[in-house]
Write a protein that holds these residues in place. Sequence first.
Motif, PDB file in Angstrom:
ATOM      1  N   ASP A 146     -65.147 -18.164   0.820  1.00 31.82           N
ATOM      2  CA  ASP A 146     -64.336 -18.660  -0.307  1.00 31.82           C
ATOM      3  C   ASP A 146     -62.851 -18.735   0.020  1.00 31.82           C
ATOM      4  OD1 ASP A 146     -66.664 -18.820  -1.954  1.00 31.82           O
ATOM      5  OD2 ASP A 146     -66.496 -16.661  -2.355  1.00 31.82           O
ATOM      6  N   LYS A 147     -62.524 -18.777   1.301  1.00 33.06           N
ATOM      7  CA  LYS A 147     -61.118 -18.853   1.711  1.00 33.06           C
ATOM      8  C   LYS A 147     -60.801 -20.136   2.474  1.00 33.06           C
ATOM      9  CE  LYS A 147     -60.312 -13.834   2.017  1.00 33.06           C
ATOM     10  NZ  LYS A 147     -59.857 -12.731   2.904  1.00 33.06           N
ATOM     11  N   ILE A 148     -61.798 -21.021   2.640  1.00 29.67           N
ATOM     12  CA  ILE A 148     -61.621 -22.225   3.454  1.00 29.67           C
ATOM     13  C   ILE A 148     -61.951 -23.463   2.632  1.00 29.67           C
ATOM     14  CG2 ILE A 148     -62.281 -23.432   5.568  1.00 29.67           C
ATOM     15  CD1 ILE A 148     -63.317 -20.744   6.649  1.00 29.67           C
ATOM     16  N   ALA A 149     -61.121 -24.481   2.754  1.00 29.72           N
ATOM     17  CA  ALA A 149     -61.412 -25.809   2.199  1.00 29.72           C
ATOM     18  C   ALA A 149     -61.134 -26.830   3.295  1.00 29.72           C
ATOM     19  CB  ALA A 149     -60.556 -26.086   0.969  1.00 29.72           C
ATOM     20  N   ALA A 150     -61.902 -27.917   3.297  1.00 23.96           N
ATOM     21  CA  ALA A 150     -61.746 -28.889   4.377  1.00 23.96           C
ATOM     22  C   ALA A 150     -62.069 -30.291   3.901  1.00 23.96           C
ATOM     23  CB  ALA A 150     -62.646 -28.522   5.556  1.00 23.96           C
ATOM     24  N   VAL A 151     -61.379 -31.255   4.486  1.00 24.73           N
ATOM     25  CA  VAL A 151     -61.653 -32.670   4.258  1.00 24.73           C
ATOM     26  C   VAL A 151     -61.451 -33.387   5.588  1.00 24.73           C
ATOM     27  CG1 VAL A 151     -59.262 -33.272   3.641  1.00 24.73           C
ATOM     28  CG2 VAL A 151     -61.156 -34.651   2.759  1.00 24.73           C
ATOM     29  N   SER A 152     -62.112 -34.508   5.754  1.00 24.66           N
ATOM     30  CA  SER A 152     -61.871 -35.352   6.923  1.00 24.66           C
ATOM     31  C   SER A 152     -61.344 -36.695   6.438  1.00 24.66           C
ATOM     32  CB  SER A 152     -63.153 -35.557   7.729  1.00 24.66           C
ATOM     33  OG  SER A 152     -62.909 -36.391   8.847  1.00 24.66           O
ATOM     34  N   VAL A 153     -60.327 -37.183   7.112  1.00 27.43           N
ATOM     35  CA  VAL A 153     -59.774 -38.493   6.809  1.00 27.43           C
ATOM     36  C   VAL A 153     -60.023 -39.390   8.008  1.00 27.43           C
ATOM     37  CG1 VAL A 153     -57.689 -39.801   6.277  1.00 27.43           C
ATOM     38  CG2 VAL A 153     -58.042 -37.542   5.262  1.00 27.43           C
ATOM     39  N   ARG A 154     -60.826 -40.434   7.844  1.00 24.97           N
ATOM     40  CA  ARG A 154     -61.135 -41.350   8.924  1.00 24.97           C
ATOM     41  C   ARG A 154     -60.020 -42.393   9.048  1.00 24.97           C
ATOM     42  NH1 ARG A 154     -66.626 -40.008   9.734  1.00 24.97           N
ATOM     43  NH2 ARG A 154     -66.503 -37.760   9.428  1.00 24.97           N
ATOM     44  N   VAL A 155     -59.542 -42.564  10.269  1.00 27.26           N
ATOM     45  CA  VAL A 155     -58.429 -43.474  10.523  1.00 27.26           C
ATOM     46  C   VAL A 155     -58.890 -44.590  11.458  1.00 27.26           C
ATOM     47  CG1 VAL A 155     -56.652 -41.758  10.071  1.00 27.26           C
ATOM     48  CG2 VAL A 155     -57.590 -41.963  12.379  1.00 27.26           C
ATOM     49  N   PRO A 156     -58.225 -45.742  11.421  1.00 28.11           N
ATOM     50  CA  PRO A 156     -58.711 -46.923  12.165  1.00 28.11           C
ATOM     51  C   PRO A 156     -58.452 -46.879  13.673  1.00 28.11           C
ATOM     52  CG  PRO A 156     -57.447 -47.558  10.226  1.00 28.11           C
ATOM     53  CD  PRO A 156     -57.169 -46.117  10.478  1.00 28.11           C
ATOM     54  N   VAL A 157     -59.003 -45.854  14.342  1.00 28.08           N
ATOM     55  CA  VAL A 157     -59.044 -45.803  15.801  1.00 28.08           C
ATOM     56  C   VAL A 157     -60.483 -45.523  16.205  1.00 28.08           C
ATOM     57  CG1 VAL A 157     -56.636 -45.054  16.046  1.00 28.08           C
ATOM     58  CG2 VAL A 157     -58.453 -43.339  15.898  1.00 28.08           C
ATOM     59  N   THR A 158     -60.836 -45.869  17.438  1.00 24.00           N
ATOM     60  CA  THR A 158     -62.235 -45.757  17.862  1.00 24.00           C
ATOM     61  C   THR A 158     -62.578 -44.417  18.508  1.00 24.00           C
ATOM     62  OG1 THR A 158     -61.645 -46.833  19.953  1.00 24.00           O
ATOM     63  CG2 THR A 158     -62.506 -48.243  18.196  1.00 24.00           C
ATOM     64  N   ASN A 159     -61.573 -43.590  18.788  1.00 26.59           N
ATOM     65  CA  ASN A 159     -61.852 -42.339  19.496  1.00 26.59           C
ATOM     66  C   ASN A 159     -60.750 -41.332  19.201  1.00 26.59           C
ATOM     67  OD1 ASN A 159     -61.260 -40.808  22.442  1.00 26.59           O
ATOM     68  ND2 ASN A 159     -63.364 -40.768  21.746  1.00 26.59           N
ATOM     69  N   GLY A 160     -61.148 -40.055  19.175  1.00 27.06           N
ATOM     70  CA  GLY A 160     -60.167 -38.986  19.070  1.00 27.06           C
ATOM     71  C   GLY A 160     -59.971 -38.477  17.661  1.00 27.06           C
ATOM     72  N   ALA A 161     -59.425 -37.269  17.567  1.00 22.13           N
ATOM     73  CA  ALA A 161     -59.181 -36.640  16.272  1.00 22.13           C
ATOM     74  C   ALA A 161     -57.980 -35.719  16.371  1.00 22.13           C
ATOM     75  CB  ALA A 161     -60.409 -35.852  15.823  1.00 22.13           C
ATOM     76  N   MET A 162     -57.307 -35.550  15.244  1.00 21.79           N
ATOM     77  CA  MET A 162     -56.207 -34.602  15.109  1.00 21.79           C
ATOM     78  C   MET A 162     -56.527 -33.673  13.952  1.00 21.79           C
ATOM     79  SD  MET A 162     -52.133 -35.210  14.408  1.00 21.79           S
ATOM     80  CE  MET A 162     -52.196 -34.889  12.633  1.00 21.79           C
ATOM     81  N   ALA A 163     -56.645 -32.391  14.251  1.00 17.93           N
ATOM     82  CA  ALA A 163     -56.980 -31.399  13.229  1.00 17.93           C
ATOM     83  C   ALA A 163     -55.704 -30.744  12.722  1.00 17.93           C
ATOM     84  CB  ALA A 163     -57.922 -30.350  13.814  1.00 17.93           C
ATOM     85  N   ASP A 164     -55.525 -30.768  11.410  1.00 23.18           N
ATOM     86  CA  ASP A 164     -54.322 -30.260  10.749  1.00 23.18           C
ATOM     87  C   ASP A 164     -54.721 -29.037   9.923  1.00 23.18           C
ATOM     88  OD1 ASP A 164     -52.237 -29.764   8.969  1.00 23.18           O
ATOM     89  OD2 ASP A 164     -51.740 -31.872   8.707  1.00 23.18           O
ATOM     90  N   PHE A 165     -54.256 -27.847  10.356  1.00 28.73           N
ATOM     91  CA  PHE A 165     -54.585 -26.585   9.691  1.00 28.73           C
ATOM     92  C   PHE A 165     -53.357 -26.060   8.963  1.00 28.73           C
ATOM     93  CE2 PHE A 165     -57.470 -27.022  13.189  1.00 28.73           C
ATOM     94  CZ  PHE A 165     -58.650 -26.407  12.821  1.00 28.73           C
ATOM     95  N   THR A 166     -53.509 -25.800   7.681  1.00 26.05           N
ATOM     96  CA  THR A 166     -52.481 -25.099   6.923  1.00 26.05           C
ATOM     97  C   THR A 166     -53.080 -23.765   6.502  1.00 26.05           C
ATOM     98  OG1 THR A 166     -51.540 -27.169   6.119  1.00 26.05           O
ATOM     99  CG2 THR A 166     -50.941 -25.160   4.939  1.00 26.05           C
ATOM    100  N   VAL A 167     -52.554 -22.684   7.074  1.00 29.44           N
ATOM    101  CA  VAL A 167     -53.165 -21.369   6.919  1.00 29.44           C
ATOM    102  C   VAL A 167     -52.155 -20.393   6.314  1.00 29.44           C
ATOM    103  CG1 VAL A 167     -54.294 -19.448   8.108  1.00 29.44           C
ATOM    104  CG2 VAL A 167     -54.673 -21.799   8.898  1.00 29.44           C
ATOM    105  N   GLN A 168     -52.590 -19.732   5.251  1.00 31.28           N
ATOM    106  CA  GLN A 168     -51.780 -18.674   4.648  1.00 31.28           C
ATOM    107  C   GLN A 168     -52.185 -17.357   5.303  1.00 31.28           C
ATOM    108  OE1 GLN A 168     -49.457 -19.400   2.406  1.00 31.28           O
ATOM    109  NE2 GLN A 168     -48.729 -17.322   1.979  1.00 31.28           N
ATOM    110  N   LEU A 169     -51.237 -16.762   6.018  1.00 29.18           N
ATOM    111  CA  LEU A 169     -51.511 -15.515   6.723  1.00 29.18           C
ATOM    112  C   LEU A 169     -51.247 -14.309   5.823  1.00 29.18           C
ATOM    113  CD1 LEU A 169     -49.803 -16.357  10.138  1.00 29.18           C
ATOM    114  CD2 LEU A 169     -52.246 -16.475   9.602  1.00 29.18           C
TER     115      LEU A 169
END
Length: 329
Positions: free
Chosen positions: A220-243
Motif C-alpha cells: 500500500d505504499k506504491i502507485a504506478a502508471v506507464s505512459v507510452r510515447v511515440p518511439v519504437t524502443n526504450g523506456a525512461m523510469a521516473d521514480f518519486t519516492v518519499q523517504l
Amino acid sequence: MRIAINGMGRIGRLLFRRLINDPAFTLVAVNDIMETENLLYLLKYDSLYGKFQGDISLSDNAIVAGDKKVIVLQHEYPSQLSWKDLDIDIVLECSGKFTNKAGASEHLKAGAKKVLLSTTGSPDIPLMIYGFNHHRLDNTIEIVSPGGCMTNCSTHILYILNSIGIESAQINILHSYTSRQELVDTAHKQFRRGRAAAESIIPVEIDLAQSLERLLPLQDKIAAVSVRVPVTNGAMADFTVQLKEPAAKEEINLLFKKAAENEYKNIIAYSEDPLVSADIKGDTHSCIIDGTLTSVAVKQVKIIAWFDNEYGYTSRIIDWLLYWKKLMS
C-alpha cells in the motif's frame, strides 16, 4: 541445455537471435501459429536491431541459421507440442497466453522439464527477479515468472532506496509503444490503448505496483502508471519516492554508483552522461541510473533510470537460463 521457445513475438524473436549461436545452449524448436515464411522474414529483418547476422533460411519444417537447425512447430496449445520427444529442458513461454499455473503446466505435461515465462505471471507462479531473489530457485520449482522489464528495473531501485527507508513511491514508466497498442484508432477494452500509438502520448494501466508489492515490504505504499510515447524502443523510469529520512543528491547517487560497481554489477548501471532513449538501444542492463537527473527536496527524491525494454529484458532471461543450467547439471 535444450531450449524451446513458444511464441515468436518481439521477445521470442530476439531470444532466437541471441540464443542461436550461444554455445551454452541448444535451441531445438520454436512454436508459433504464424506462417513459417513470415517467421523467417521477421527473424531475418528487424526494424530495431537490423538484419540477422549470417545466413538464415528454411529447410523443410526447420529454420537453418549457419550450421544450426531449429525445428518450427505451428500449434495453438502447449498440450499439442512434442517437448518430450524433443527432450526439452526449458521452454521459454513467450506467447503471453499461458501465464497462469494451469496454462504454463501444459508445457510440463507435454514433456518439458521446466518453464520460464517472459512476463509477470499469475500469483500462483513464483515471481523471481534476477539479481534480487533468484537464489530462491531450487530444482523443485518447475515454473518461474522472471517479471517484466518494468519490474526488473523497479525492484532493484526500490530495494536500494529502502536501505534508507521508503514512506511511499510513485512510479511513471515512459515506455515505447508495444504490440498491445494500435497503429490507428480502433476499438479496445482499454480505450486509450486503442488510440494510434505513433500519434499520441498515451497513459496505460499496468500491474507494476501489485508485482512490486509481491516482492518488497512496501504494501500500500506504491502507485504506478506507464505512459507510452511515440518511439519504437526504450523506456525512461521516473521514480518519486518519499523517504523516511532526509537525504542529499550526492548520497543517493553514491548509493547507486556503488551498487552498480559491486553486488548489482551487470544488472544495473550508473551514468552521468546526458543520455536520451536512443543511447540505450541494445544495452544489457535492467536499468541505467541517470545521476545527472537525480534531485532531492528534503525527504523526497526523484530518480530517473533508462532501460531497453527488449534487449535488457532478454539479457535477464539468458541469465536465468545460465543459472538454471547450473542447478540442473
